[in-house]
Write a protein that holds these residues in place. Sequence first.
Motif, PDB file in Angstrom:
ATOM      1  N   LYS A 188       0.838  -1.190   0.000  1.00 24.41           N
ATOM      2  CA  LYS A 188       0.000   0.000   0.000  1.00 24.41           C
ATOM      3  C   LYS A 188       0.878   1.247   0.000  1.00 24.41           C
ATOM      4  O   LYS A 188       2.007   1.215   0.475  1.00 24.41           O
ATOM      5  CB  LYS A 188      -0.916   0.013   1.229  1.00 24.41           C
ATOM      6  CG  LYS A 188      -1.884  -1.155   1.308  1.00 24.41           C
ATOM      7  CD  LYS A 188      -2.719  -1.075   2.582  1.00 24.41           C
ATOM      8  CE  LYS A 188      -3.668  -2.256   2.688  1.00 24.41           C
ATOM      9  NZ  LYS A 188      -4.469  -2.194   3.945  1.00 24.41           N
ATOM     10  N   TRP A 226       0.402   7.005   2.796  1.00 21.05           N
ATOM     11  CA  TRP A 226      -0.455   8.169   2.571  1.00 21.05           C
ATOM     12  C   TRP A 226      -0.072   9.319   3.503  1.00 21.05           C
ATOM     13  O   TRP A 226      -0.004   9.138   4.714  1.00 21.05           O
ATOM     14  CB  TRP A 226      -1.916   7.810   2.788  1.00 21.05           C
ATOM     15  CG  TRP A 226      -2.440   6.802   1.822  1.00 21.05           C
ATOM     16  CD1 TRP A 226      -2.773   5.508   2.084  1.00 21.05           C
ATOM     17  CD2 TRP A 226      -2.680   6.999   0.420  1.00 21.05           C
ATOM     18  NE1 TRP A 226      -3.208   4.886   0.943  1.00 21.05           N
ATOM     19  CE2 TRP A 226      -3.151   5.773  -0.103  1.00 21.05           C
ATOM     20  CE3 TRP A 226      -2.527   8.090  -0.440  1.00 21.05           C
ATOM     21  CZ2 TRP A 226      -3.491   5.612  -1.439  1.00 21.05           C
ATOM     22  CZ3 TRP A 226      -2.867   7.919  -1.782  1.00 21.05           C
ATOM     23  CH2 TRP A 226      -3.347   6.704  -2.269  1.00 21.05           C
ATOM     24  N   SER A 229      -5.030  11.336   5.956  1.00 19.54           N
ATOM     25  CA  SER A 229      -6.042  10.289   6.070  1.00 19.54           C
ATOM     26  C   SER A 229      -7.211  10.517   5.132  1.00 19.54           C
ATOM     27  O   SER A 229      -7.849   9.560   4.674  1.00 19.54           O
ATOM     28  CB  SER A 229      -6.552  10.204   7.511  1.00 19.54           C
ATOM     29  OG  SER A 229      -7.086  11.463   7.930  1.00 19.54           O
ATOM     30  N   ARG A 246      -8.108   9.113   0.692  1.00 12.65           N
ATOM     31  CA  ARG A 246      -7.516   7.819   0.341  1.00 12.65           C
ATOM     32  C   ARG A 246      -8.556   6.971  -0.411  1.00 12.65           C
ATOM     33  O   ARG A 246      -9.729   6.994  -0.064  1.00 12.65           O
ATOM     34  CB  ARG A 246      -7.079   7.064   1.590  1.00 12.65           C
ATOM     35  CG  ARG A 246      -6.041   7.757   2.433  1.00 12.65           C
ATOM     36  CD  ARG A 246      -5.660   6.867   3.609  1.00 12.65           C
ATOM     37  NE  ARG A 246      -4.780   7.547   4.550  1.00 12.65           N
ATOM     38  CZ  ARG A 246      -4.259   6.969   5.627  1.00 12.65           C
ATOM     39  NH1 ARG A 246      -4.568   5.710   5.905  1.00 12.65           N
ATOM     40  NH2 ARG A 246      -3.461   7.651   6.432  1.00 12.65           N
ATOM     41  N   GLN A 288      -3.506  12.498  -4.466  1.00 16.60           N
ATOM     42  CA  GLN A 288      -3.914  13.028  -3.170  1.00 16.60           C
ATOM     43  C   GLN A 288      -3.271  14.401  -3.017  1.00 16.60           C
ATOM     44  O   GLN A 288      -2.055  14.534  -3.045  1.00 16.60           O
ATOM     45  CB  GLN A 288      -3.472  12.107  -2.022  1.00 16.60           C
ATOM     46  CG  GLN A 288      -4.051  12.503  -0.688  1.00 16.60           C
ATOM     47  CD  GLN A 288      -3.598  11.587   0.448  1.00 16.60           C
ATOM     48  OE1 GLN A 288      -2.393  11.488   0.720  1.00 16.60           O
ATOM     49  NE2 GLN A 288      -4.536  10.930   1.119  1.00 16.60           N
TER      50      GLN A 288
END
Length: 412
Positions: free
Chosen positions: A334, A337, A340, A343, A410
Motif C-alpha cells: 500500500k 499516505w 487520512s 484515500r 492526493q
Amino acid sequence: MAGSVKGDGTEEFKGLRITSLDDDSDEEEEQKEPDVAMDDDDEEEEDEEARNSVILGFLKKPKKSRSLLRHFFPSKAGGVPAWLDPENLPSGRSCCCDICGEPLQFVLQVYAPEEKESAFHRTLFVFMCTSMACLRRDQHEQWKCQRDEPSRSVKVFRCQLPRDNPFYSSEPPKKDSTEDPLMAGAALCNWCGTWKGSKHCTGCRKTLYCSEKHWVKHSRSGHEHDCQRLRIQLADSSSANSETTSAVVLKGKYEVVFSWEEFWEPESSYDTEMPDESVGTNSLVSSNRMDDGLMSIADNFTGDGDRKSWASFHVRIALAPEQILRYCRSSGAKPLWPVSSGRPSTADIPKCSYCSGPMCFEFQIMPQLLFYFNVKNDVDSLDWATIAVYTCEASCDASVVYKEEFAWVQLS
C-alpha cells in the motif's frame, strides 16, 4: 525469458532493474492460515516487513547524458521520455489532458521488468498537465472511475517487450557504449520532444508537431520567421528527435537511483559509508530546504486525523528526506499516505481496462520531486501530497503497446 541464452548476460540485465523481493515470500504467504486474526505484534511485524520491502528512488545528475537514452533502459525524471517502444507511441486523446486539452508533459519513468517472457523489458511512464486547476479537477474525477470514464490530467502508461524484439539487442548494453539504438524511432514533436509528430508546419512543411496547440506556440515563439532556415537544417539532420525543445516546464534531466528503505534506518551506518556514486553524495536539494517545504504542507490540514497521519508520514520519510519515489510491488503493498482524507478504498481502484483483472499498487511519487523541477511555492503552482500508481497485477499482454494504467492523486 524470451529468447534468452544461458550465461549470455541475463544477470547483467538484472542489474538494470529494480531489485525484486525474495521469491520465498510468496510461498510463505500461501502457508498462512486465512482466518486467523492478527494481534498487535503481528501487525507490527507486517509493518516492518512492508518497510523492508520498499525501495526508495532518489535523483542525481547523470555523469553522461547518454546513459539516459532508451537503449540503456533508464529510470529517469524530467526532460523528455526515453520511449521503450519508439515507434508505436500513444496518440490522440491519450497524449492530452482530458480537462484542458493541452498535451501532457513528461514527469518520470521507471524501468521495472517482470519475471515473464513478454515483460523482459517493462517501463512505466508518468505524464501530467502542469495546470494546478486541472489537477484539482482530476482529484474529483478519479472517484468516477468505476461509474464512467473520468477526465484525467495525470496519466500512466505501461510498455513491455520480450527480450527478442526489433528495437534492442538481446545482449545487455555496455555502460560506456557509444552505439545508437537499432532503430531511430518515430519523429517527435519539434516543440515538446515528447509525443509523435503527426502534423506538419504549414509553412516549411518540414517541422513536425504533436498537436495544433504546439504548432501555434512554436509559431508565436518565432518559428514562422525561421521556417526557411529550419527547412534547410531539417533536410540534412534528424533534429526533430532532439531534446533541445522550448516547451518543457518540468525542466532538468535526472537519473533515478534506488536504495532499500531499510538501509536508511537510524541505526544503520549506510548513510555515512556511501560510495561516491551513491545518492547521498549527489544531493541536489539541501535536507533543510526539503524538510521546510514538507512541513509547510501541514499548515493546510485542519482535522486531527490528517495531522496524525502527516506526523506518521513525516517520521517515516525523515530517514531519507530526498526520496522522490517509493516502489513496492509485493503482494498487499500500500502507499504511504500523507493524509487520512482522500484515500481510495479497494472499490475505488478500477479493474485493468484490458484484461479486467485486478490492479495493484506499484509506486508513489513524492512531493519532493517538485523541488527538483524548481516549481514555485505559489497558490496556483503545481503541488500534490502524493501520486499513487496502480498497474495491472498480471502485467497483461494486450494489443495496445502503451497501456494506460491508473493514478490516484492526493492533494495537500
